[in-house]
Enzyme design. Structure first.
Site, PDB file in Angstrom:
ATOM      1  N   ARG A 204      42.272  52.603  37.142  1.00 34.55           N
ATOM      2  CA  ARG A 204      42.119  52.009  35.819  1.00 34.55           C
ATOM      3  C   ARG A 204      41.515  50.605  35.961  1.00 34.55           C
ATOM      4  NH1 ARG A 204      47.396  54.319  35.499  1.00 34.55           N
ATOM      5  NH2 ARG A 204      47.579  55.933  33.878  1.00 34.55           N
ATOM      6  N   LYS A 228      50.855  51.824  35.251  1.00 38.17           N
ATOM      7  CA  LYS A 228      51.573  51.669  33.981  1.00 38.17           C
ATOM      8  C   LYS A 228      53.066  51.801  34.226  1.00 38.17           C
ATOM      9  CE  LYS A 228      48.163  53.039  30.524  1.00 38.17           C
ATOM     10  NZ  LYS A 228      47.841  53.988  29.438  1.00 38.17           N
ATOM     11  N   HIS A 304      36.233  53.441  31.781  1.00 42.94           N
ATOM     12  CA  HIS A 304      37.124  54.591  31.584  1.00 42.94           C
ATOM     13  C   HIS A 304      36.380  55.906  31.797  1.00 42.94           C
ATOM     14  CE1 HIS A 304      41.107  55.830  30.548  1.00 42.94           C
ATOM     15  NE2 HIS A 304      40.676  56.671  29.627  1.00 42.94           N
ATOM     16  N   ARG A 307      36.168  56.622  35.374  1.00 45.63           N
ATOM     17  CA  ARG A 307      37.464  57.191  35.795  1.00 45.63           C
ATOM     18  C   ARG A 307      37.498  58.683  35.476  1.00 45.63           C
ATOM     19  NH1 ARG A 307      43.233  56.379  36.346  1.00 45.63           N
ATOM     20  NH2 ARG A 307      44.412  57.247  34.616  1.00 45.63           N
ATOM     21  N   HIS A 330      48.985  59.434  35.903  1.00 49.16           N
ATOM     22  CA  HIS A 330      49.379  59.925  34.578  1.00 49.16           C
ATOM     23  C   HIS A 330      50.885  60.182  34.541  1.00 49.16           C
ATOM     24  CE1 HIS A 330      45.101  61.637  33.640  1.00 49.16           C
ATOM     25  NE2 HIS A 330      45.212  60.377  33.309  1.00 49.16           N
ATOM     26  N   TYR A 339      41.009  67.867  32.309  1.00 46.81           N
ATOM     27  CA  TYR A 339      39.915  68.017  33.278  1.00 46.81           C
ATOM     28  C   TYR A 339      39.711  69.466  33.717  1.00 46.81           C
ATOM     29  CZ  TYR A 339      40.461  63.026  33.229  1.00 46.81           C
ATOM     30  OH  TYR A 339      40.551  61.721  32.809  1.00 46.81           O
TER      31      TYR A 339
END
Length: 362
Positions: A204, A228, A304, A307, A330, A339
């Protein structure tokens, strides 16, 4: 590494909190252990939009900082629907964006009703209007989202073409523009390393700009980042990214006049005769990707989207969703599943490999 970035984000958060009511500050402190300062800053930005709207609609006369709890308690469903319509029709927010802002408000109101307590153990508010408001229905299936993404990311041989464009072709394209060419020549090793690292790891933007020199482990092809939720993780990167990083590091100190105390991996060019090199900001990285993307002929590319490009290629080659989920950081595997719906040449190559004799694959 991230300490400096976290401190900067925390300061920005505190500045914004000073403009908001006291109970928002209390709520943010409640969430500080669980969410990143960047996420909480976005929450506060959403609250500021909401409270400013209240003032503009004369639902409160005075400063947004002084909006009391009892005014929130008597808000009507119609008022909230009017705010959501304002977001959609006047601010042109898409359904997903409206849902995100509504989610932030729902979380705040839930805290005020069900978690926060007065000294005599009573809730801050007894009536929660946000509990009556439904999210917008987002009809796009994963396949539809994947199809929308497909034209905006790098597929097939575009992946390496874009990296080579940043490493060399952009300079050739602009060799007659002395200012552009000289700026490119100064930063090309750094910019190539940035693009190569994103395309070779799926990091990220916030993770990329937070990297320090001692976070890199070249013996294991990995880098330590804070993901995150303030989770530390070692993320692998490609051999190509390794080579581009080493080339950049060979010129980093001398070219950018970096002070020994500055441990940031990616550095901004010093401005002026007494300019000081600093950690490259997230916005600077966004701008440099936008510049190369436009010149490459794919202006929809962003950090992004790079990514996403990595994730699409990873899935095509490895076809292991749990591993991809971990690589991307994630929290939900459903996010990673998108994906599996993207169709491109890389998927065909991956399937073809299954039919090759083992000695041909080695």
């Amino acid at each position: 590494m991230v300490n400096q970035v976290k401190q900067q984000n925390f300061k920005k958060l505190q500045v914004l909190l000073n403009e908001l009511p006291w109970y928002v500050d209390e709520y943010i402190n409640h969430k500080l252990r669980k969410l990143s300062t960047a996420s909480l800053f976005n929450y506060c930005h959403d609250y500021k939009i909401f409270f400013n709207w209240m003032v503009s609609e004369q639902l409160w006369n005075g400063s947004i900082k002084d909006i009391p709890l009892d005014r929130l308690e008597i808000m009507t469903v119609l008022e909230i629907e009017n705010f959501l319509n304002y977001l959609h029709y006047q601010l042109n927010n898409k359904e997903l964006t409206v849902n995100r802002k509504l989610s932030a408000l729902k979380s705040l109101f839930n805290y005020l009703q069900n978690i926060a307590e007065t000294p005599d153990l009573k809730p801050y508010i007894n009536r929660n209007v946000m509990a009556k408001i439904e999210f917008n229905e987002v009809k796009d299936s994963m396949e539809t989202k994947a199809n929308k993404m497909e034209g905006k990311i790098l597929l097939g041989d575009e992946y390496e073409k874009f990296r080579l464009f940043v490493a060399n072709d952009y300079g050739e394209l602009n060799k007659d523009n002395k200012k552009l060419f000289n700026f490119y020549q100064f930063n090309k090793e750094r910019d190539t390393a940035i693009v190569s690292l994103i395309l070779g790891s799926g990091l990220r933007l916030s993770e990329l700009v937070g990297i320090d020199l001692d976070d890199l482990d070249f013996s294991k092809y990995c880098v330590r980042v804070i993901r995150k939720g303030n989770k530390e993780q070692f993320v692998y990167f490609s051999q190509v990214a390794m080579a581009d990083l080493q080339e950049y590091l060979s010129i980093r100190t001398a070219k950018y006049q970096v002070d020994k105390t500055n441990k940031a991996l990616f550095i901004s060019a010093p401005i002026g005769p007494k300019g000081k090199s600093r950690r490259l900001t997230a916005r600077s990285v966004e701008k440099l990707i936008e510049k190369y993307a436009a010149a490459f002929g794919k202006p929809s590319l962003s950090v992004h989207k790079l990514r996403h490009s990595f994730a699409t290629r990873y899935h095509a080659e490895i076809n292991d969703v749990p591993k991809l989920r971990r690589q991307l950081g994630h929290s939900s595997i459903q996010t990673t599943m998108i994906y599996t719906h993207i169709k491109n040449d890389d998927l065909k190559i991956a399937v073809d490999k299954m039919d090759m004799p083992k000695e041909q694959m080695e």
